[in-house]
Enzyme design. Sequence first.
Site, PDB file in Angstrom:
ATOM      1  N   VAL A 415     -20.108   2.932  -5.214  1.00 45.01           N
ATOM      2  CA  VAL A 415     -19.473   4.133  -4.674  1.00 45.01           C
ATOM      3  C   VAL A 415     -19.254   3.994  -3.174  1.00 45.01           C
ATOM      4  O   VAL A 415     -18.206   4.334  -2.629  1.00 45.01           O
ATOM      5  CB  VAL A 415     -20.314   5.377  -4.991  1.00 45.01           C
ATOM      6  CG1 VAL A 415     -19.777   6.581  -4.237  1.00 45.01           C
ATOM      7  CG2 VAL A 415     -20.324   5.640  -6.473  1.00 45.01           C
ATOM      8  N   ALA A 416     -20.297   3.445  -2.522  1.00 41.29           N
ATOM      9  CA  ALA A 416     -20.183   3.304  -1.074  1.00 41.29           C
ATOM     10  C   ALA A 416     -19.124   2.271  -0.718  1.00 41.29           C
ATOM     11  O   ALA A 416     -18.385   2.425   0.246  1.00 41.29           O
ATOM     12  CB  ALA A 416     -21.530   2.915  -0.484  1.00 41.29           C
ATOM     13  N   GLU A 420     -12.794   4.586  -1.457  1.00 42.36           N
ATOM     14  CA  GLU A 420     -12.130   5.714  -2.103  1.00 42.36           C
ATOM     15  C   GLU A 420     -11.419   6.568  -1.071  1.00 42.36           C
ATOM     16  O   GLU A 420     -10.561   7.347  -1.404  1.00 42.36           O
ATOM     17  CB  GLU A 420     -13.117   6.556  -2.906  1.00 42.36           C
ATOM     18  CG  GLU A 420     -13.937   7.537  -2.100  1.00 42.36           C
ATOM     19  CD  GLU A 420     -14.857   6.828  -1.132  1.00 42.36           C
ATOM     20  OE1 GLU A 420     -15.309   5.711  -1.456  1.00 42.36           O
ATOM     21  OE2 GLU A 420     -15.113   7.364  -0.046  1.00 42.36           O
ATOM     22  N   ASP A 462      27.221   7.763   9.267  1.00 45.31           N
ATOM     23  CA  ASP A 462      28.460   8.394   8.871  1.00 45.31           C
ATOM     24  C   ASP A 462      29.161   8.835  10.154  1.00 45.31           C
ATOM     25  O   ASP A 462      28.553   9.530  10.949  1.00 45.31           O
ATOM     26  CB  ASP A 462      28.040   9.627   8.062  1.00 45.31           C
ATOM     27  CG  ASP A 462      29.135  10.119   7.208  1.00 45.31           C
ATOM     28  OD1 ASP A 462      30.105   9.381   7.066  1.00 45.31           O
ATOM     29  OD2 ASP A 462      28.999  11.235   6.685  1.00 45.31           O
ATOM     30  N   ASP A 764      28.207  12.219  -0.540  1.00 48.48           N
ATOM     31  CA  ASP A 764      27.243  11.267  -0.001  1.00 48.48           C
ATOM     32  C   ASP A 764      26.000  11.185  -0.872  1.00 48.48           C
ATOM     33  O   ASP A 764      25.151  10.327  -0.668  1.00 48.48           O
ATOM     34  CB  ASP A 764      26.827  11.666   1.422  1.00 48.48           C
ATOM     35  CG  ASP A 764      28.005  11.652   2.370  1.00 48.48           C
ATOM     36  OD1 ASP A 764      29.012  11.020   2.010  1.00 48.48           O
ATOM     37  OD2 ASP A 764      27.918  12.257   3.438  1.00 48.48           O
ATOM     38  N   ASN A 826     -17.049  -1.270   4.768  1.00 50.12           N
ATOM     39  CA  ASN A 826     -17.531  -1.342   3.400  1.00 50.12           C
ATOM     40  C   ASN A 826     -18.049  -2.729   3.067  1.00 50.12           C
ATOM     41  O   ASN A 826     -19.075  -2.881   2.405  1.00 50.12           O
ATOM     42  CB  ASN A 826     -16.435  -0.952   2.403  1.00 50.12           C
ATOM     43  CG  ASN A 826     -16.228   0.553   2.372  1.00 50.12           C
ATOM     44  OD1 ASN A 826     -17.026   1.279   2.953  1.00 50.12           O
ATOM     45  ND2 ASN A 826     -15.189   0.983   1.729  1.00 50.12           N
ATOM     46  N   GLU A 829     -21.456  -3.138   4.382  1.00 49.55           N
ATOM     47  CA  GLU A 829     -22.504  -2.519   3.552  1.00 49.55           C
ATOM     48  C   GLU A 829     -22.885  -3.434   2.387  1.00 49.55           C
ATOM     49  O   GLU A 829     -24.065  -3.666   2.114  1.00 49.55           O
ATOM     50  CB  GLU A 829     -21.994  -1.175   2.993  1.00 49.55           C
ATOM     51  CG  GLU A 829     -21.903  -0.073   4.045  1.00 49.55           C
ATOM     52  CD  GLU A 829     -20.903   1.013   3.656  1.00 49.55           C
ATOM     53  OE1 GLU A 829     -20.711   1.232   2.450  1.00 49.55           O
ATOM     54  OE2 GLU A 829     -20.306   1.618   4.573  1.00 49.55           O
ATOM     55  N   ASN A 854     -21.356   6.399   3.519  1.00 49.95           N
ATOM     56  CA  ASN A 854     -20.049   6.538   2.922  1.00 49.95           C
ATOM     57  C   ASN A 854     -19.334   7.804   3.384  1.00 49.95           C
ATOM     58  O   ASN A 854     -18.149   7.807   3.668  1.00 49.95           O
ATOM     59  CB  ASN A 854     -20.241   6.571   1.401  1.00 49.95           C
ATOM     60  CG  ASN A 854     -18.960   6.284   0.673  1.00 49.95           C
ATOM     61  OD1 ASN A 854     -18.157   5.511   1.169  1.00 49.95           O
ATOM     62  ND2 ASN A 854     -18.766   6.915  -0.445  1.00 49.95           N
ATOM     63  N   THR A 857     -19.824   7.841   7.956  1.00 52.17           N
ATOM     64  CA  THR A 857     -19.194   6.796   8.763  1.00 52.17           C
ATOM     65  C   THR A 857     -17.830   6.403   8.240  1.00 52.17           C
ATOM     66  O   THR A 857     -17.010   5.914   8.992  1.00 52.17           O
ATOM     67  CB  THR A 857     -20.078   5.539   8.830  1.00 52.17           C
ATOM     68  OG1 THR A 857     -20.264   5.071   7.494  1.00 52.17           O
ATOM     69  CG2 THR A 857     -21.406   5.848   9.454  1.00 52.17           C
TER      70      THR A 857
END
Lengths: 1046, 397
Positions: A415-416, A420, A462, A764, A826, A829, A854, A857
């Site tokens: 998870v850490a 995510e 244009d 257009d 990450n 870690e 997580n 930081t």
Amino acid sequence: MNILSEFLVDRSVSPTASRNGASADQDAAVTVMHAAVRGRVRVNVSGLRNSERMKRAIEVMLTGHTWVRSASASPITGNVLILFDANKELALVIAEVAAIVRHAHTSLPATEISAARKPARPARAATARIEPALPSTPWHRMEVNEVGLLLNSSLTLGLAEHAARLALERFGPNTLPKPAPRSSLSILLGQFNSLPVLLLGASAVLSAATGGMADAVVILGVVLLNAGIGFVTEREAERTIESLMSHSQPVALVMRDGRVREVHGDSLVPGDVLTLSPGTYVPADARLIQVRELTIDESALTGESIPVRKSPEPRLGADVTLGERTNMVYMGTVVTGGSGLAMVVATGAATELGMIQALVGQARPPETPMQRQLDRLGTQMVWLSGGICMLVFGIGLLRGYGFLQMLRAAVSLAVAAVPEGLPTVATTTLSLGIRSMRRHNVLVRRLDAVETLGSVQVICLDKTGTLTINRMSVLALQADLEPIKVNQAGLYGEGGRIDPYARDGVLRLLHVAVLCNETQLSRHRDAYVLNGSATETALVQLAIDCGISVNGLRQHYRLDTVEYRAEHRNYMSTLHLTEDGHRLLAVKGAPAEVLGLCRWHMKDGVRHVLTEQERARVLEENARMAGHALRVLGFAYAEGACSEDPITYDLTWLGLAGLADPIRSGVKELIGLFHQAGIRTVMITGDQSATAYAIGKELGLNGNGQLDILDSMHLESTDPEVLSAVAQKVHIFSRVSPANKLEVVQALQHAGLVVAMTGDGINDGPALRAADIGVAMGSAGTDVAREVADVILEDDELGTMILAVSEGRTIYNNIRKSIHYLTATNLSEIAVMLSSISLGMGQPLNTMQLLWINLVTDVLPALALAVEPPEPDVLRQPPRDPSEPIIRKQDLMRFGSESLVLTAGTLAAYVYGIARYGIGPHAGTLAFTTLSVSQLLHAYSCRSDTHGVFSKERLPPNRYLNLALGGSLALQAGTLFVSGLRGLLGLVPPSPLDLAVIATGASAPFLINEATKTLRSKRRHALTSTPSIATSAAKREGNRTKEARG
Amino acid sequence: MNRNFVFSSESVTEGHPDKLCDQVADAVLDRFLQQDPFSRVVTDCAVAKGILFIASRYASRASVDVPDTARQVISQIGYEGEDFNARTCTVMTSIGELADRSQPAVDESVLDNQGIERMTARNMANVFGYACTQTPAMMPLPIWLARKLARRLASVRRQRSFSYLAPDGKTQVGIEYRDREPVRIHSITLIASQVRGQNISPDRMREDLYEAVVRPTFIDEAIAPDGKTSFHLNPEGPFLVGGPSLHSGLTGRKNAVDTYGEYSRHGESALSGKDPSRIDRVGAYAARYAAKNVVAAGLATECEVQLTYAIGQSHPVGLQLETRGTGSMSDDEIAARVLRVFDFRPAAIIRDLGLRHLPNRTKGGLYRRLAAAGHVGRLDIGLPWERIDRAAVLRDS
């Protein structure tokens, strides 16, 4: 309109098919498959299989009816599912489908039909060519009374009221189908559709199953928070867009039962006789019955800014384009002058405008690569951290740790370690970008458009309305044989500013320009409203700007007769009478011809004979003005005599006026800025190439070299490969019809370039959608243009586009910075856990500590990095190579090496802790705090790839980062000194020596990483390896091909 | 030297892609010179796959719509088919303004001798001029006949005598020489393109071509086809469509057609698309002028004049004159006379031939008409370099 004609021309398709009939026997093409439910039927249509065109035809035509709720045709099965008003007869539905199918069969070319039988070739999404719309009924080829007969209407009395009601029921209201906006649900679901988020969910479940309820709750919290932020920002953006759409309901004057009535535009039906008056929108497609000097601005449809003169005659041939159908008027165009009566022949989706809108649905924009890349990167990180977690888990088991303990540790590590925050950071950054651009009046319609903005390599502009102000103006005069410049501030001659009232020659010129002029002048509130041809309006406008009382002048010189210009007579003349019987003949026209009629000219109020030298001077000035792409008119007058034919007069020459659609101020500088930012500019115009050249040169489109112009009215017939090859060189596409803008965009994309395109006309739409970045103008643009555009410039100022580019580039860089930060920390870690467990030094971080790192930081500094201000040289860099991944291999290597440095610092503190306190909470506290703080410091390192604490040029400060780091450090201190928090995380209070070790262990990696960055950036400067656009384009093309194959 | 031989020259119609490019280039030049006689223009043109590429560099006060000019040429030539026509073809122009103003626009007609001396050649060039007594136009017979056939073919198509004819076409005439004098027509080849969708039997087409093109061509010619002359009229069967949709074209690829049909030497660089300040173009006219006057003066029955120019010098650095033994005096003597009578300096050529103002004086422009049907040996337009006004001086000097 096709259905209509079918019904009217051939009534054999009568709605008599039986409800239970297995086939509609009038037409074997349509077979009822399933009709058990009222208001719902599934039919099989022969010829639909493998024919996208048939699918569109059926869907567009059917949904044009109010009683059809939805229709979806499948070219795979050949079936059509129709949901319709349950009160309607099924037979009507089937007859309708049959009519569409039969029409399509007869109108589609044989090749298309035979091609439909073969399996369709896989089309490349990015460059799929648009097929032309279904050919419509050739109303322009019929006589007016034929049209009336066909539509069961009378040219003089209009429709009967009850007939209009019936027709309204059959054809539906006269409204264009609005593209459906994205639903909230689909926005919400989109938030959960990424692998890291799914893995987080899975690990939450695992945590819950293994008893880590708190972990599960925290993980779920992170997921929901991410989704919430993404949902809110995206929905906000979507709402803003929707709110932009105007829902005006114009009224129309129609003849019903022989009386003129005002009805809502949406209740018009084919057969209605429509009154056209200046300044109003044409509410439906209509065939002209009679006109008086009718002119129509069709720029919304054809892009041509000069109004078109219309007349009911003649019957036109088969091969005339939309812009040449002078006996028709079309929905969405504007009456600029004159008046007329016309019979409505098509409404709603069946109008040309509706067809184009239906076409717009076909061109799909190529996907921007970042979201894909972030997904891929996320997945890679998942696999990597997943693998390492397994490794940690295995080693832990071998080392003799408990199974459950190791499982939970591994999951929390996962998870850490899974970044995510990655989708969140991207989404948030992009939506913040949307907000910040909103402040600059740039409305961004899609999240990923922000990122694409930063990679734009070519911008197609244009001409009309974007580069020019889309209004003819007088830009130069020649009066008293002296050249005079005209701008908003006034008239400027060789000797400076000119007061027209102090200069007899100028004043007389302006008077004749106003008198020999059919512009209608009316007062609306505080402003004059001018109705007339673009050229004449410009002349009157100049007179008004100079303070001339136009109405007063015209009252004094009452108009007697007008002689229009004719085939061999390139001038017009008007004869005016005053109260006291005085006569004035005013002449305006082609300079050489008017000059030929003149014998005199005015100099300081005195009449002189025109000498040969003076004639030459006039013609020379005329040629000079023409060379600057001005439209030049000559003016002359005569007084006193009786005839109205100028030939019999000895006219007095007054001077010249040069008109053009002026270039907007600041555009030239803007083009320079684009070039400086490495963005090529391409102008697309319907002008002749000489005019286009003059404008291109004035704008400096070519930089300094030669100017390459591609002149073609039929780009679609050019070999796409060849077009793509030459398009890379071209600065100007001239005489291009708006519909061909799509070919231009696709040709450039085919050459591997990221293309932005501006446009505001209805036509257009397809090009705007196909472009990587479609740019529409806010107030000047049409609904269609705004609807499909990725970026809307609300203040209609193209200048904000460069801000948008700068913002886009900055945002992309900032996302890189965030990813840089997230990845490096990450990895550190994981590395700390892996190395200490495999070295038998215990488990330095427990589950809650990992989650804390997580949460504290990772996310805040990453978000703060995402709002970094632009780096100073962001607009002096070439656009990034679009084929280059957002994180390159060498970036990952660097992130890895940085994380190892971070790991080394933490492990050093941890080893010190073990040496001093043994394996346990004491050493853990040292490792935890050192890792957290060193990660926070690393955020500063991630602010720039090149600028660091050791480099000379400072970056502009980032307040948010300072706040985030300050807050995070304070929280981190809290874990050590607030006892409750300390207990939750399983920490112990550190000694001063410990604190010193932590400080050293955290700051040493920062300094080392900064020092290596400075060295690296120096080395890179020495190499100056900026990839050229050409090679990157080749690479990108390669990638596209690969994707297409995949 | 072999004195009995067969020599053949080819020509093409104005619809041939190479010729089309020549005409577009020269039509652009005409437009520039009509507006500003002192324009400096270089235009090159290529056509392929239905796209016309025009590169034009100029220094001029004129404003010319280059694509529009090109479309007019295409339309006048008569391309109307779906494959390639004036309305729908794509025109790519690359326009550059010449920044080099080292030699500003000057009117050569008012320069004194020193002024002319200062106007040096700006290109290196070998140019050739030729004349002979084989035809009244003083052109070699093969190219004369080949051109005549091509023009006849084009005009038959333009008059729509046969609806199936398309603008592209090619002709070749082989002439048998005895003692360097043309004696009979050895062979005639005619390739005429035809439009799509008109089924016409090859035999019928051959008959039409013979009756409408070949026969009228020889009505007023001294030498006409005899019983042994071999005819090749579309020998490889129908030539469908032709033109730029079938084969590509380029300015300056038909130099032999433009000049003497390879009977004499000709320069390598293109003649079309260059303004009068380009010596590689106008030098060729001057050389023809000299050669023709030599023959007209009776100094020789054939004469080839070659001039060599070097950058930075106004007088040609070399002159070769070759009469192939037909001279009434030595080649050196004739060359000396030519040098005395003709001023070959670039500015003098422009002045003497009035090259800057010709497009304004000739209906429909001059240079385009040169590109369409030959730069030398034209009797249909009064070209200054076809005058024989210096023959008398040459004879007597």
